[in-house]
Design a protein around this motif. Structure first.
Motif, mmCIF file in Angstrom:
data_model
loop_
_atom_site.group_PDB
_atom_site.id
_atom_site.type_symbol
_atom_site.label_atom_id
_atom_site.label_comp_id
_atom_site.label_asym_id
_atom_site.label_seq_id
_atom_site.Cartn_x
_atom_site.Cartn_y
_atom_site.Cartn_z
ATOM 1 N N UNK A 33 1.054 -0.973 0.088
ATOM 2 C CA UNK A 33 -0.169 0.032 -0.271
ATOM 3 C C UNK A 33 1.307 1.251 0.006
ATOM 4 N N UNK A 34 2.439 1.137 0.134
ATOM 5 C CA UNK A 34 3.464 2.034 0.161
ATOM 6 C C UNK A 34 4.137 2.559 -0.695
ATOM 7 N N UNK A 35 3.679 1.212 -2.023
ATOM 8 C CA UNK A 35 4.337 1.064 -3.478
ATOM 9 C C UNK A 35 3.585 2.142 -4.748
ATOM 10 N N UNK A 36 4.560 2.939 -5.313
ATOM 11 C CA UNK A 36 3.610 2.450 -6.509
ATOM 12 C C UNK A 36 3.327 1.158 -7.814
ATOM 13 N N UNK A 37 2.348 0.657 -8.372
ATOM 14 C CA UNK A 37 2.416 -0.108 -9.668
ATOM 15 C C UNK A 37 2.477 1.167 -10.512
ATOM 16 N N UNK A 38 2.701 -0.149 -11.523
ATOM 17 C CA UNK A 38 3.124 0.236 -12.868
ATOM 18 C C UNK A 38 2.862 -1.074 -13.907
ATOM 19 N N UNK A 39 2.521 -0.747 -14.961
ATOM 20 C CA UNK A 39 2.134 -1.909 -15.835
ATOM 21 C C UNK A 39 2.398 -0.941 -17.720
ATOM 22 N N UNK A 40 2.127 -2.156 -18.345
ATOM 23 C CA UNK A 40 2.546 -2.151 -19.818
ATOM 24 C C UNK A 40 1.606 -2.486 -20.777
#
Length: 375
Positions: A33-40
């Protein structure tokens, strides 16, 4: 070639990715919950950034719905991970992350193939090089544990799913190293790469025997710095070659006089490995995005696979790395000349417009790299 063939191929890859995520959930840190997530996704080159999730179920739903080609979370923890700018996120701390790419190994320069497809370079690395990179990952983990004092249970080593290995030290938010700056991390990188090492440190230490004959003093596991590293690499090399008796003698520092020749060979070779080839930019970046373990790598459709020490020692590039090994073979059209190279245990060579029927792991590997299309 009809545009719909490209669309059909992308849709096929997206569907098989979705099928995977319906069965497999990536490994997510407890403090997600303290982390950024990313995707392509499979439908464009841009990334979906600045995401945050409040439950594992929310992540699972995203993966099944979007079936992303690549899926990441940040090595950093933030007060506001979903904020649209780095300044607004409020950086708290960051894990130590390392990337070992097989194509950067000095002995592998001749085993890397670059192919141009639509003005993009696609890189293929021979299996042999990736298997050699596994040994570097073992050495790196030893450095983190024995030289930097990091708890071995907090360190994860993974096959990246493509051409190398990730080594991550998951640190508590309050850990001194977790709160270290890029400058401190650069010093750690330089230490791991043995930058500016004093040549005198690498000279064999000697003592006089009872006959006043110089005898080498074996580097000890308990020594600080590079000599301790050499001892551990010697042990790893002996263990790798099933020289168990010699490995134990190196470990225990016992009765080495009978193994002078083997000892010298091992020490000489160990010195070639004291500098670990890691990507400096990855390690000094305090807000790096890292691939979620067990997520699929979109340029191979192989999972980011966590490995135990025993699995790392025995690591081989085989079709069994693929979760799709039991799928039916797939016929593809090859889009470029591919010189002879070993990929997933297969010695292959293709000409442009060849239409081979390949086992699913190999077919998906070439389809996801953009080197082939569905027939």
């Amino acid at each position: 070639m009809p545009e719909d063939v490209f669309v059909k191929t992308r849709r096929f890859l997206e569907n098989i990715t979705r099928t995977y995520y319906r069965k497999i959930m990536p490994i997510i840190p407890k403090d997600f919950m303290l982390r950024e997530f990313a995707a392509q996704t499979w439908h464009g080159k841009s990334y979906i950034r600045h995401m945050s999730f409040h439950s594992i179920e929310e992540i699972r739903k995203f993966l099944i719905e979007k079936a992303p080609r690549h899926f990441y979370f940040s090595s950093a923890r933030y007060n506001e991970p979903e904020a649209p700018s780095m300044d607004q996120k409020g950086w708290r701390s960051s894990d130590l992350v390392f990337d070992i790419d097989a194509d950067h190994l000095p002995e592998c320069k001749e085993k890397v193939v670059e192919i141009n497809i639509d003005d993009e370079k696609v890189k293929l690395v021979d299996d042999e090089c990736i298997e050699k990179a596994a040994f570097r990952a073992i050495i790196l983990k030893d450095i983190l544990v024995y030289e930097l004092g990091i708890d071995k249970n907090s360190i994860s080593v993974e096959f990246s799913g493509n051409r190398g290995f990730h080594v991550t030290a998951y640190l508590d938010d309050s850990h001194d190293l977790a709160r270290s700056s890029s400058d401190v991390r650069r010093e750690i990188v330089n230490y791991i790469k043995a930058v500016d090492i004093d040549e005198k440190t690498l000279m064999p230490w000697t003592k006089l025997s009872t006959r006043s004959k110089p005898m080498p003093i074996l580097p000890s596991f308990n020594e600080a710095g590079i000599r301790g590293r050499i001892a551990r690499i010697m042990y790893r090399l002996a263990h790798q070659r099933k020289l168990k008796s010699i490995a134990n003698k190196i470990l225990l520092q016992k009765d080495l006089s009978k193994y002078d020749e083997v000892f010298e060979e091992l020490e000489h070779e160990a010195r070639q490995y004291i500098s670990v080839e890691i990507d400096e930019q990855v390690s000094i970046d305090v807000s790096r995005l890292i691939r979620a373990p067990l997520s699929l790598h979109g340029k191979s459709l192989l999972p980011v696979k966590p490995l135990s020490e025993e699995e790392l020692e025995k690591f081989r590039m085989t079709p069994r790395l693929s979760p799709f090994i039991n799928e039916e073979p797939i016929r593809v059209r090859i889009l470029a000349d591919i010189p002879q190279i070993r990929i997933l245990g297969n010695r292959i060579r293709f000409r442009k417009n060849d239409r081979p029927r390949l086992d699913a792991p190999l077919a998906l590997y070439f389809l996801s790299k953009g080197l082939a299309l569905l027939v």
